[in-house]
Design a protein around this motif. Structure first.
Motif, PDB file in Angstrom:
ATOM      1  N   LEU A 133      -7.761   5.227   1.121  1.00 49.97           N
ATOM      2  CA  LEU A 133     -10.108   4.100   0.939  1.00 49.97           C
ATOM      3  C   LEU A 133      -9.598   3.442  -0.711  1.00 49.97           C
ATOM      4  O   LEU A 133     -10.501   2.816  -1.318  1.00 49.97           O
ATOM      5  N   LYS A 134      -8.905   4.483  -1.537  1.00 45.42           N
ATOM      6  CA  LYS A 134      -8.831   4.664  -2.705  1.00 45.42           C
ATOM      7  C   LYS A 134      -8.846   3.159  -3.436  1.00 45.42           C
ATOM      8  O   LYS A 134      -8.840   1.882  -4.057  1.00 45.42           O
ATOM      9  N   LEU A 135      -7.127   2.194  -2.635  1.00 40.40           N
ATOM     10  CA  LEU A 135      -6.566   1.418  -2.029  1.00 40.40           C
ATOM     11  C   LEU A 135      -7.435   0.059  -1.731  1.00 40.40           C
ATOM     12  O   LEU A 135      -7.249  -1.179  -2.114  1.00 40.40           O
ATOM     13  N   LYS A 136      -7.675   0.355  -1.356  1.00 39.05           N
ATOM     14  CA  LYS A 136      -8.859  -0.276  -0.575  1.00 39.05           C
ATOM     15  C   LYS A 136      -9.730  -0.787  -1.215  1.00 39.05           C
ATOM     16  O   LYS A 136     -10.596  -1.623  -1.840  1.00 39.05           O
ATOM     17  N   LYS A 137     -10.191   0.410  -2.484  1.00 38.48           N
ATOM     18  CA  LYS A 137     -11.316  -0.034  -3.160  1.00 38.48           C
ATOM     19  C   LYS A 137     -10.535  -1.316  -4.898  1.00 38.48           C
ATOM     20  O   LYS A 137     -10.688  -1.813  -5.009  1.00 38.48           O
ATOM     21  N   SER A 138      -9.025  -0.871  -4.499  1.00 35.15           N
ATOM     22  CA  SER A 138      -9.064  -1.679  -5.791  1.00 35.15           C
ATOM     23  C   SER A 138      -8.002  -2.727  -5.158  1.00 35.15           C
ATOM     24  O   SER A 138      -7.394  -3.636  -5.542  1.00 35.15           O
ATOM     25  N   ALA A 139      -8.442  -3.087  -4.007  1.00 32.87           N
ATOM     26  CA  ALA A 139      -7.847  -4.704  -3.413  1.00 32.87           C
ATOM     27  C   ALA A 139      -6.235  -4.808  -2.909  1.00 32.87           C
ATOM     28  O   ALA A 139      -5.410  -5.491  -2.752  1.00 32.87           O
ATOM     29  N   ILE A 140      -5.535  -3.266  -2.586  1.00 32.21           N
ATOM     30  CA  ILE A 140      -4.658  -3.550  -2.348  1.00 32.21           C
ATOM     31  C   ILE A 140      -4.249  -2.989  -0.550  1.00 32.21           C
ATOM     32  O   ILE A 140      -3.676  -3.601  -0.680  1.00 32.21           O
TER      33      ILE A 140
END
Length: 206
Positions: A133-140
């Motif tokens: 979910l964090k990587l989703k928010k950071s466009a990874i």
């Protein structure tokens, strides 16, 4: 004293890998460790205590690598921790093959082992899911994929980690390609990456 205990645990793991957990006696372990059966049972009264020690060291080492700086990381650095965890999972399986080959029977025989496995799986699941979910928010990772699908991805990864080299799995079928667990994880996560994520990922898995 500390070195003796470590040597006993190390030799036990080697023998368990060679012969299987149920086929190794405490006397064999004591001999391999260069100590007496009395000294061994001082540190590990039962063979299960040795198994619990190996499991504790295995899990503590893995979780330390994951959580030491996890809360401070995001983006590329967090992706790197995830990718490195795949390599760590493979290393752990190679070094503790007896445990992962027989994990179902070991859990059946020992409620304590089973409870430790359950707790470990929960922590790993939440680590991967929250990280996705964090990587989703950071466009990874891709934003067009629902959170529920990332939850399922984390669940599948925990399942794969648990059963990959368990006895009677496809890993041992000579008619199928023998894919290692770290490669399986890498291929599983790849479709979820954004263009930026693929660029970062490609630099990490060279």
């Amino acid at each position: 004293m500390g070195n003796t205990k470590l040597e006993i645990s190390t030799q036990a793991r080697i023998l368990f890998n060679e012969k299987g957990y149920t086929n190794v006696s405490l006397r064999e372990i004591a001999k391999a460790a260069g100590t007496t059966i009395g000294n061994l049972t001082y540190h590990f009264p039962q063979k299960e205590d040795l198994l619990l020690s190996i499991q504790d060291n295995l899990y503590t080492d893995f979780l330390t690598d994951l959580f030491e700086k996890k809360e401070l990381l995001d983006g590329k650095d967090l992706l790197n921790i995830i990718i490195n965890s795949f390599t760590k999972i493979k290393k752990n399986r190679n070094e503790n093959e007896f445990f992962y080959r027989s994990i179902i029977s070991l859990c059946t025989e020992s409620p304590i082992i089973a409870k430790n496995v359950e707790d470990f799986q929960k922590r790993i699941f939440h680590f991967y899911f929250e990280s996705f979910l964090k990587l989703k928010k950071s466009a990874i990772l891709r934003n067009d994929i629902a959170d529920e699908q990332y939850q399922t991805l984390a669940y599948i990864m925990v399942y794969m980690s648990y059963l990959w080299i368990q006895e009677a799995t496809p890993y041992y079928d000579p008619s199928l390609p023998q894919i290692e667990v770290d490669t399986g994880f890498q291929h599983l996560i790849y479709p979820y990456l954004t263009k930026k994520g693929i660029e970062d990922y490609s630099a990490m898995v060279k």
